[in-house]
Write an enzyme that holds these catalytic residues in place. Sequence first.
Site, PDB file in Angstrom:
ATOM      1  N   LEU A  16      40.611  38.885  44.243  1.00  0.00           N
ATOM      2  CA  LEU A  16      40.155  39.477  45.078  1.00  0.00           C
ATOM      3  C   LEU A  16      38.708  39.577  44.617  1.00  0.00           C
ATOM      4  O   LEU A  16      37.433  39.117  45.222  1.00  0.00           O
ATOM      5  CB  LEU A  16      40.266  40.696  45.622  1.00  0.00           C
ATOM      6  CG  LEU A  16      41.582  40.597  46.257  1.00  0.00           C
ATOM      7  CD1 LEU A  16      41.704  41.971  46.919  1.00  0.00           C
ATOM      8  CD2 LEU A  16      40.996  39.915  47.733  1.00  0.00           C
ATOM      9  N   CYS A  17      38.470  40.394  43.558  1.00  0.00           N
ATOM     10  CA  CYS A  17      37.111  40.213  42.942  1.00  0.00           C
ATOM     11  C   CYS A  17      37.303  40.305  41.160  1.00  0.00           C
ATOM     12  O   CYS A  17      38.270  41.091  40.897  1.00  0.00           O
ATOM     13  CB  CYS A  17      36.583  41.846  42.954  1.00  0.00           C
ATOM     14  SG  CYS A  17      34.782  42.271  42.542  1.00  0.00           S
ATOM     15  N   PRO A  18      36.255  39.461  40.420  1.00  0.00           N
ATOM     16  CA  PRO A  18      35.472  38.464  40.645  1.00  0.00           C
ATOM     17  C   PRO A  18      35.959  37.864  41.717  1.00  0.00           C
ATOM     18  O   PRO A  18      34.723  37.201  42.025  1.00  0.00           O
ATOM     19  CB  PRO A  18      35.081  38.728  38.999  1.00  0.00           C
ATOM     20  CG  PRO A  18      36.447  38.460  38.617  1.00  0.00           C
ATOM     21  CD  PRO A  18      37.134  39.027  38.889  1.00  0.00           C
TER      22      PRO A  18
END
Lengths: 79, 379
Positions: A16-18
């Site tokens: 999801l993140c990064p």
Amino acid sequence: MDDFSIDKVVDTRGSLCPGPIMALIEAVKLADINTVIEFFFEDEQSVKDASLWINKVGNQLLVNETVDGYFRIVVKKVK
Amino acid sequence: MVTKIVIVGGGSAGTITANLLARNLYKNITSGKVIINLITDSPDHIYQPGYLYVVFDKARPEEITRKQKDLLDPHINLFIDPAVNIDRDNRVVVTKSGREFDYDYLVVATGSRIVPEDVPGLQEGSYWFYDMQSAIRLREALMNFNGGKIMISMGIPHKCPVAPLELTFMLYDFFKQKDMLNKVQLHYTYPINSVHVLEPVSNWAVREFERKGIKYDTFFNMEEIDPVKNVISSMEGDKFGYDMLITIPPHKGAQVIEDSGMGKNGWVPTDKKRLFNANYENVYVIGDTTDIPISKAGSTAHFQADVVAERLTSIISEGNTSIEYDGKVVCFLESGFDEATYIWFNYNTPPNPSPPSRMLHWMKLGYNRLYWLTARGIL
């Protein structure tokens, strides 16, 4: 069957993140010229974004396909 | 038989893990059955999100700095002596002074570092705020800035993914307070084709940019800076002039990781749930050091430290564990000088930013003070 050999595999599924595109850009940036990198994505939008960036920078998109419900692309760094 | 735990790194991840282990294993430590050694390269521990506040003169350097020895439980042995080699096969860590620390369990929390030298011209042409000296330098430059175009750009990878947005919104309020918005153009660029990696955050930020007149460009990856002509160029072929350039330089992991053959660019292959190094189940990796596709942030380090401390405690006390990391990250996001928003997410749940509010801003300011309890393993 692919007529090239894969130098590196980056599986962005579950990121999801990064996030998948950040992972793709990082991998391509850090690779040497002529490196072939295989990426796995879980959403179609990431594939569209990845293709857009690869073309914008001028690298080669060798494969863009769906495998077992996931998306596989292969990029050759030429720039 | 004595069980030896070595923790390499005295940032948030290493410090929290050490303190939690010291509390959980107190009886084992005082009876001589467990030894905890923490090896770090600095006598100081810095609350790194505080750099942003130093830039805007809202925190003094000493407010965000503590002595490492004052944060650690007294039952932990602290060594200010940088690790230069980690030999996982022989279970030993070697430090700069030549000392050798053998271990049964190792926690690698060596963190990340900026590498501005990887972008030609960046060191000469840019300000940043990811260390104390640079944050103070940027603060002074902003105090003396008379107007013009400020570019904000970032390298890949970088830690604290919300920091670029926070900086931009705080710059806006800084110049608003100085009645200089008519003299300053803020121009934000981002490496992917949105203004933040998390889509809900990006959607919110775009609305804020447009409301505030902040220019933005996407798919912009710094390639070169001309510090004489004040021009920044991207891999994608774009060039922009600037009067002041503020960047977040690209990051790498610690040199000791590469020197020890543990991972390219200093990132260590790590099991995303159990947090140990591939093929070495007695070697845990946490914080920025992992190669897990997740935010490199203090919050990530904090929640991973909780998991590793519980896993090690269970394994040492009971011989097994089922504790796993679910990818939890929680971040406050300053949307200016007076308001903040807040996101949390994990491997399976995307974030949903709350509407910015003064209350969340005050909570963030409160947490900046409470962090020292987190480091001590209390909060």
